[in-house]
Scaffold this active site. Structure first.
Site, short mmCIF file in Angstrom:
data_model
loop_
_atom_site.label_atom_id
_atom_site.label_comp_id
_atom_site.label_asym_id
_atom_site.label_seq_id
_atom_site.Cartn_x
_atom_site.Cartn_y
_atom_site.Cartn_z
N HIS A 246 0.85 -1.19 0.00
CA HIS A 246 0.00 0.00 0.00
C HIS A 246 0.88 1.24 0.00
CE1 HIS A 246 -3.24 2.80 0.97
NE2 HIS A 246 -4.08 1.83 0.69
N GLU A 299 -7.75 -4.71 -0.12
CA GLU A 299 -8.38 -5.36 -1.25
C GLU A 299 -8.46 -6.88 -1.09
OE1 GLU A 299 -5.52 -3.93 -3.89
OE2 GLU A 299 -6.37 -1.91 -4.03
#
Length: 359
Positions: A246, A299
């Site tokens: 991320h 996700e």
């Protein structure tokens, strides 16, 4: 001119009071409240109120009666088109011509209606008519009403899955779609235009569509039973393992932690293969990039939790948009209060001055 940074990495463009992703600590707070305190305690519509109004009450309203003109069953496209159309149907005024209170009311109407549009489009995709309002009214929360409108029924586990997912992804600072919403709002455009623009930015697989690419990975690993070989083969082909790393967090993504716990609580049939793939992927990625912190992001377990609710992969961008209406609305209001057009600079690197004949 400041030095150029690709993707605006690390560039501070705004000051905000809305959300605080804790880069090093692995936490996410909405107006100071950790999301782990919110999940399971208040439903999504109250979190909308916290983000937009700084108060759980009254929260996001129910959608008003409205029939979209022509739904295709492609929820992301239907959502973008219908949200833009609502500006004309409702006669929404430009942000530059209204006060913050009116803007807030416009955003509340839009947020609720956008969720309804997605549910109706999903029903069309499934080959059925959306449930009538009297059936939807039996629901107690936005997530339950969403499922009732979509399917005519709402399993409690599926309600919990969607509500948890929406809360975890309701807001996350200056991501691509939120930046788009703020840019549009800064021009003085109406709220429908700003929300519709955000939906367009969210439709890309690098922002809103990534969870749709996680389930095929899980299916492949489940069929082979060999997550290490799957990961190794994918990396050898320079493929991308979706759901890891991320640009904000240098520690565990707190949303992933909450969603993983929820997937276990709900008895997801995919949890074992997901954990096996997660372990194999993290080990391979850390070996590949030993000096770079890589952890599971939102996700990966979003895909697992949405699978509990039987949300098809192609619907996940629209489900993400439903969650993010809270964050978008809050940022559009915050941007309106600044009253300043967003106009960054670009560094020209093209040819020097030359004549037409040289072209």
């Amino acid at each position: 001119m400041n030095s150029f940074k690709p993707g605006l990495e690390g560039v501070v463009a705004f000051q905000t009071e809305i959300a605080e992703p804790d880069r090093e600590g692995g936490a996410l707070r909405y107006r100071g409240v950790d999301i782990e305190e919110l999940v399971g305690e208040v439903p999504y519509e109250k979190v909308w109120g916290l983000l937009v109004d700084e108060n759980l009450e009254p929260g996001m309203p129910d959608p008003e009666a409205y029939e979209p003109v022509s739904l295709t069953g492609n929820a992301p496209a239907d959502l973008q088109a219908e949200t833009a159309r609502l500006s004309a149907v409702w006669g929404l005024k430009k942000l530059v011509d209204i006060d913050a209170e009116q803007a807030r009311d416009d955003l509340a109407r839009l947020s609720a209606q956008m969720m309804s549009i997605v549910a109706k489009s999903a029903a069309v995709h499934d080959g059925r008519q959306p449930a009538p309002d009297d059936v939807v009214a039996q629901g107690q929360t936005a997530a339950e009403k969403f499922l009732l409108r979509w399917r005519g029924e709402a399993d409690p586990k599926q309600v919990q899955a969607i509500d948890t997912y929406w809360i975890c992804t309701a807001e996350h600072g200056l991501n691509a779609s939120t930046f788009t919403a703020r840019i549009t709002a800064s021009t003085g455009a109406d709220c429908g235009a700003a929300m519709s623009a955000a939906v367009g930015a969210l439709s890309g697989p690098l922002h809103g569509g990534a969870p749709a690419r996680v389930l095929p990975m899980l299916n492949e690993v489940a069929s082979t039973g060999d997550p290490e070989s799957y990961v190794g083969d994918l990396l050898s082909r320079h493929g991308r393992i979706m759901g890891f790393g991320h640009r904000v967090y240098r520690a565990e993504d707190p949303r992933s932690r909450v969603l993983k716990r929820t997937a276990k609580e709900l008895g997801s049939p995919r949890i074992e293969v997901a954990e096996a793939l997660e372990e194999a992927a993290l080990a391979a990625l850390r070996e590949l990039k030993p000096d770079y912190v890589i952890a599971t992001n939102v996700e990966f377990y979003s895909a697992v939790v949405l699978d509990v609710a039987e949300v098809p992969p192609d619907l996940t961008p629209a489900m993400f948009a439903c969650a993010r209406v809270a964050g978008w609305a809050a940022h559009i209001l915050e941007e309106k209060r600044t009253g300043r057009l967003i106009r960054p600079s670009a560094q020209y690197i093209g040819p020097t001055s030359r004549s037409l004949s040289a072209v």
